[in-house]
Write a protein that holds these residues in place. Structure first.
Motif, PDB file in Angstrom:
ATOM      1  N   UNK A 131      -8.362   8.390  -0.796  1.00  0.00           N
ATOM      2  CA  UNK A 131      -7.937   7.227  -1.583  1.00  0.00           C
ATOM      3  C   UNK A 131      -6.883   6.415  -0.842  1.00  0.00           C
ATOM      4  N   UNK A 132      -5.916   7.100  -0.232  1.00  0.00           N
ATOM      5  CA  UNK A 132      -4.864   6.385   0.498  1.00  0.00           C
ATOM      6  C   UNK A 132      -5.421   5.657   1.720  1.00  0.00           C
ATOM      7  N   UNK A 133      -6.307   6.321   2.459  1.00  0.00           N
ATOM      8  CA  UNK A 133      -6.891   5.685   3.646  1.00  0.00           C
ATOM      9  C   UNK A 133      -7.755   4.499   3.243  1.00  0.00           C
ATOM     10  N   UNK A 134      -8.523   4.632   2.171  1.00  0.00           N
ATOM     11  CA  UNK A 134      -9.372   3.527   1.732  1.00  0.00           C
ATOM     12  C   UNK A 134      -8.558   2.317   1.289  1.00  0.00           C
ATOM     13  N   UNK A 135      -7.393   2.538   0.704  1.00  0.00           N
ATOM     14  CA  UNK A 135      -6.510   1.423   0.338  1.00  0.00           C
ATOM     15  C   UNK A 135      -6.058   0.659   1.582  1.00  0.00           C
ATOM     16  N   UNK A 136      -5.719   1.428   2.610  1.00  0.00           N
ATOM     17  CA  UNK A 136      -5.308   0.793   3.863  1.00  0.00           C
ATOM     18  C   UNK A 136      -6.459  -0.001   4.466  1.00  0.00           C
ATOM     19  N   UNK A 137      -7.639   0.585   4.488  1.00  0.00           N
ATOM     20  CA  UNK A 137      -8.800  -0.110   5.040  1.00  0.00           C
ATOM     21  C   UNK A 137      -9.121  -1.376   4.256  1.00  0.00           C
TER      22      UNK A 137
ATOM     23  N   UNK B  39       0.828  -1.194   0.000  1.00  0.00           N
ATOM     24  CA  UNK B  39       0.000   0.000   0.000  1.00  0.00           C
ATOM     25  C   UNK B  39       0.866   1.248   0.000  1.00  0.00           C
ATOM     26  N   UNK B  40       1.918   1.222   0.818  1.00  0.00           N
ATOM     27  CA  UNK B  40       2.809   2.378   0.896  1.00  0.00           C
ATOM     28  C   UNK B  40       3.473   2.643  -0.450  1.00  0.00           C
ATOM     29  N   UNK B  41       3.829   1.537  -1.133  1.00  0.00           N
ATOM     30  CA  UNK B  41       4.503   1.700  -2.412  1.00  0.00           C
ATOM     31  C   UNK B  41       3.581   2.277  -3.480  1.00  0.00           C
ATOM     32  N   UNK B  42       2.268   2.099  -3.324  1.00  0.00           N
ATOM     33  CA  UNK B  42       1.316   2.613  -4.328  1.00  0.00           C
ATOM     34  C   UNK B  42       0.581   3.848  -3.826  1.00  0.00           C
ATOM     35  N   UNK B  43       1.121   4.471  -2.806  1.00  0.00           N
ATOM     36  CA  UNK B  43       0.488   5.651  -2.209  1.00  0.00           C
ATOM     37  C   UNK B  43       0.352   6.773  -3.239  1.00  0.00           C
ATOM     38  N   UNK B  44      -0.839   7.385  -3.254  1.00  0.00           N
ATOM     39  CA  UNK B  44      -1.067   8.539  -4.131  1.00  0.00           C
ATOM     40  C   UNK B  44      -0.417   9.781  -3.520  1.00  0.00           C
TER      41      UNK B  44
END
Length: 521
Positions: free
Chosen positions: A42-48, A27-32
């Motif tokens: 978008x970043x928080x939803x990826x983590x969730x 997730x960190x590597x694909x962070x917007x």
């Protein structure tokens, strides 16, 4: 107050985990990259999404809650992460159990059993004096420090000492501050988190017997029977005259708002509108959470141990209500002071009155509903416990009749007859041990005793328990005394048989010597 402690503790835990985190690397590597709200969502939803894929309970939280800074829901999410990865991984997987709190409490009690000053019954009040943490560390690192020296310290000093030793000896991060633990009601989640860290770093010698012991433990705010009254045990010596069962739960009923208003009078400085609004929002937020907690509690069960667990869970909830009632009183007084100052517009004063009316209504509804549930739990629990007492009384009656028959039996006619009586007594001992399991549950009966209860509220039950305790002790004492007598007489029988064999052998060698035909009549 607990939210502030959790925020500080959870933040320290998260910072300590950064070197260990692997699950979120993709997730960190694909962070917007970007600073807009859309990028953040978008970043928080990826983590969730990753957390959901790993079966983490997201406690009804969405990306907007995190981005908007909802601290209560954010703390709930972090706690779910802690439960999933630290508590579940470090605790439950070791014994294939689903109740990590029960395992931790078993481990703590097992580790502190040799320390008479320590009696851990929960993950809140039992830790406030700092003795429990130091006892765990001293149990596993006895040469690290002097236990007697720790006992002489003040609670804050003990806690500081424990955190320092844990850091130096076990490399455990200082997730807590002494001032956050040395309070009347420490934060349970923060204590659990730190104890889990200790559990992960130290030997985990916990067996199922220790876990089952926790199920019958008295909880906080309970008073055990007098120290001079021995516990029920199959190994009762002649000095034991009686046994006690009772455990009374002393509980202070949460106050009504009118009572709170009287208590808080003169206790606050001059109020201002901003402080009032902030405090009101905090109290209403807590009220909403408390209402949800009460609503999702399970229906009352029909087995005694299950209802005990429900009762103890609700007891924690009631104590939380009592702990928060002063905050409700503060809001009430602040509102009254604002109106009394006469510096507000009529519209604002009316709004404050409406807010206070809403607070009054919701607090009273919550208070009454929680008391109703406590009364229902206590009613069912008392009924089930009375059934247990009646079953024990019936068993004692049958056993006492059994003992009277044994006492009127004729003497044994020979050693084989005597061996049969020894086997019959062993059966009685086995029955006694089997009943001991049921009696263990009765050693921690629960009876609510509030500030309005008089001595008559428990007098009848105490008399019943005293009578059963004396009868149980008498049966145990008779069983043990008879066992010793049987063993003594059996040794005499064996000696007589041995003497007879020797005499028969002698007279076989010298047949002309007259001898009695039988040793036994």
């Amino acid at each position: 107050e607990h939210d502030l402690v959790q925020k500080k503790t959870f933040t320290k835990w998260i910072n300590a985990q950064f070197s260990k985190v692997k699950i979120l690397v993709p997730v960190i590597q694909t962070k917007e990259r970007g600073s807009t709200r859309v990028h953040a969502l978008n970043n928080v939803n990826k983590v969730l999404q990753v957390l959901h894929q790993n079966n983490v309970d997201l406690v009804n939280i969405g990306g907007t809650d995190i981005v908007d800074g909802n601290h209560k829901l954010t703390l709930g999410l972090i706690w779910s992460i802690i439960l999933h990865w630290q508590v579940s991984t470090d605790v439950m997987s070791s014994l294939q159990q689903t109740n990590s709190e029960k395992i931790l409490l078993s481990w703590v009690r097992q580790s502190t059993r040799a320390y008479p000053e320590v009696n851990v019954l929960n993950f809140t009040t039992s830790w406030a004096d700092g003795l429990a943490l130091n006892a765990i560390l001293h149990h596993f690192r006895p040469n690290a420090f002097s236990w007697d020296g720790v006992v002489q310290m003040r609670p804050v000093e003990r806690l500081e000492h424990a955190f320092t030793v844990a850091k130096d000896q076990l490399a455990i991060e200082r997730l807590l501050d002494p001032e956050d633990v040395a309070v009347q009601l420490p934060d349970k989640k923060s204590i659990l988190l730190y104890v889990t860290s200790l559990f992960a770093a130290l030997p985990k010698d916990v067996n199922m017997e220790s876990i089952r012991e926790v199920e019958t433990l008295p909880r906080r705010f309970k008073v055990e029977a007098e120290d001079s009254c021995p516990g029920l045990s199959a190994q009762v010596t002649p000095d034991n005259k009686a046994c006690c069962f009772k455990t009374f739960t002393h509980f202070k009923t949460p106050d009504t708002l009118s009572e709170l208003e009287g208590e808080m009078e003169g206790g606050m400085l001059e109020a201002d509108l901003d402080t009032y609004q902030t405090t009101l929002e905090e109290v209403l937020t807590w009220l909403l959470s408390a209402e949800d907690t009460l609503q999702i509690q399970d229906e009352v069960l029909d087995d005694v141990e299950g209802v005990k667990e429900q009762f103890h869970t609700h007891e924690d909830f009631m104590m939380e209500l009592t702990a928060h009632q002063s905050s409700v009183g503060n809001v009430l007084q602040a509102g009254n002071q604002l109106i009394a100052q006469g510096s507000l517009s009529e519209e604002v004063e009316d709004e404050i009155r409406e807010q206070m009316s809403l607070l009054n209504s919701r607090w009273e509804s919550l208070r009454v509903a929680s008391m109703d549930r406590q009364a229902r739990l206590h009613e069912v629990l008392m009924e089930l416990q009375q059934q247990q007492l009646q079953q024990l009384s019936d068993w004692l009656t049958r056993t006492e009749d059994r003992i009277r028959k044994i006492e009127t039996e004729r003497p044994a006619k020979d050693i084989d007859d005597y061996k049969q009586r020894i086997e019959q007594h062993k059966e009685l001992q086995n029955d006694l041990e089997a009943e001991q399991v049921k009696v263990n549950s009765l050693t921690h009966m629960v009876v609510v005793v509030d500030e309005n209860s008089g001595e008559s509220a428990t007098a009848a039950l105490e008399e019943q328990l005293q009578s059963l305790g004396e009868r149980w002790a008498a049966v145990c004492r008779w069983t043990e005394e008879r066992w010793h007598k049987l063993q003594e007489v059996f040794l005499v029988w064996q000696q007589l048989v041995s003497d007879q064999v020797e005499h028969n052998f002698y007279f076989t060698l010298f047949p002309n010597i007259s001898a009695p035909r039988h040793i036994f009549p």
